[in-house]
Design an enzyme around this catalytic site. Structure first.
Site, PDB file in Angstrom:
ATOM      1  NE  ARG A 146      -7.428  -8.010   1.471  1.00  0.00           N
ATOM      2  CZ  ARG A 146      -6.992  -7.220   0.491  1.00  0.00           C
ATOM      3  NH1 ARG A 146      -5.978  -6.407   0.695  1.00  0.00           N
ATOM      4  NH2 ARG A 146      -7.575  -7.256  -0.686  1.00  0.00           N
ATOM      5  CE  LYS A 206      -4.342  -1.813   1.703  1.00  0.00           C
ATOM      6  NZ  LYS A 206      -5.315  -1.905   2.811  1.00  0.00           N
TER       7      LYS A 206
END
Ligand code: YH5
Length: 259
Positions: A238, A204
């Site tokens: 995740r 991210k």
């Protein structure tokens, strides 16, 4: 938890069967690398991504859920906010509903309750399209905690007991770099809510911004965050890079099990 994107832009145009084959092979490789959950997502949450109709989302996700359920021994998580997708994929063998909108769409609470499946509630303000416009918090960790607590109460009222809930701070969703870093630092405060935490930071932009790295060069930053999240008590990571993350977690476990 290995990430499996089944949005069409994640594949070169190879037709449906080859897409399903690619998805299955990718899931298989993640399971072989140590993933115990596969998160199947058919809706892009990137800002500016085209909205996907419920039917289109179902057509992308349902065959993959069915295929993985038939071929692999792994818990299938479905990354969806769409009630019809929750109901249908539960029927096809999904084991977890992962909703970045925390069951706030019309009918989502009832659909999730009807499946009897565990659900992951994630913090986000607004919608993926506008969430990064001007995020503002007095105290990001407190506000994320209050939000998740309120969503747990809504779940309880809809017949989803606390024992069925996993909580997620929602890194990268309606948060600046400083919000993400502060929330990460104070993640342990969320243990007060009494439920297991799921953390998704893999590749991210908080890694990109902190280290000035493009998306292809965020692995090491992501592994540092995976290790830190584990030490802070996160129970599900995740990630895209399953093999690398499993090494991190196994190494921590080896130290933890020493005298
Ligand atoms: C999450 O955190 N995130 S989809 C941008 C990236 C890399 C990755 C530019 N679904 C989460 O993974 N579900 C997504 O680089 C999620 N928690 C849960 N529970 C966004 C994503 C990503 C976005």
């Amino acid at each position: 938890m290995g990430i499996l994107n089944v949005t069409p832009d994640s594949f070169s145009d190879g037709g449906r069967y080859s897409q399903r084959d690619v998805a299955l092979r990718h899931a298989e490789a993640m399971v072989a690398a140590g993933a115990t959950l596969i998160d199947v997502g058919g809706e892009s949450t990137r800002p500016g991504a085209r909205a996907v109709s419920p039917l289109e989302e179902l057509e992308r996700v349902a065959p993959i859920v069915e295929l993985i359920n038939r071929e692999l021994d792994v818990v299938i998580s479905v990354d969806t906010s769409t009630p019809a997708v929750m109901r249908e994929t539960a029927r096809l063998g999904a084991g977890l509903i992962n909703d970045v909108r925390s069951l706030r769409r019309d009918g989502a609470l009832d659909a999730a309750a009807a499946t009897g499946l565990p659900v992951c509630l994630m913090h986000m303000l607004g919608e993926p399209g506008d969430m990064q416009d001007n995020p503002h918090y007095q105290d990001v960790t407190r506000e994320v905690s209050d939000f998740l607590s309120e969503r747990m109460a809504q779940c309880a009222a809809a017949g989803i007991p606390a024992e069925r809930i996993i909580l997620d701070p929602g890194f990268g969703f309606a948060k600046t770099l400083q919000h993400n870093l502060s929330l990460f630092k104070h993640m342990e405060d969320l243990h007060a809510l009494g439920r297991p935490l799921l953390v998704g930071v893999s590749r991210k932009s908080m890694i990109g911004q902190a280290l000035n790295r493009p998306v292809g060069e965020r692995l090491h930053g992501g592994l540092a965050l995976a290790a830190l999240a584990s030490v802070k008590g996160a129970r599900i990571l995740r990630v895209h890079d399953v093999a690398e993350t499993v090494d991190v977690v196994r190494m921590l476990a080896a130290v933890e099990s020493a005298e």
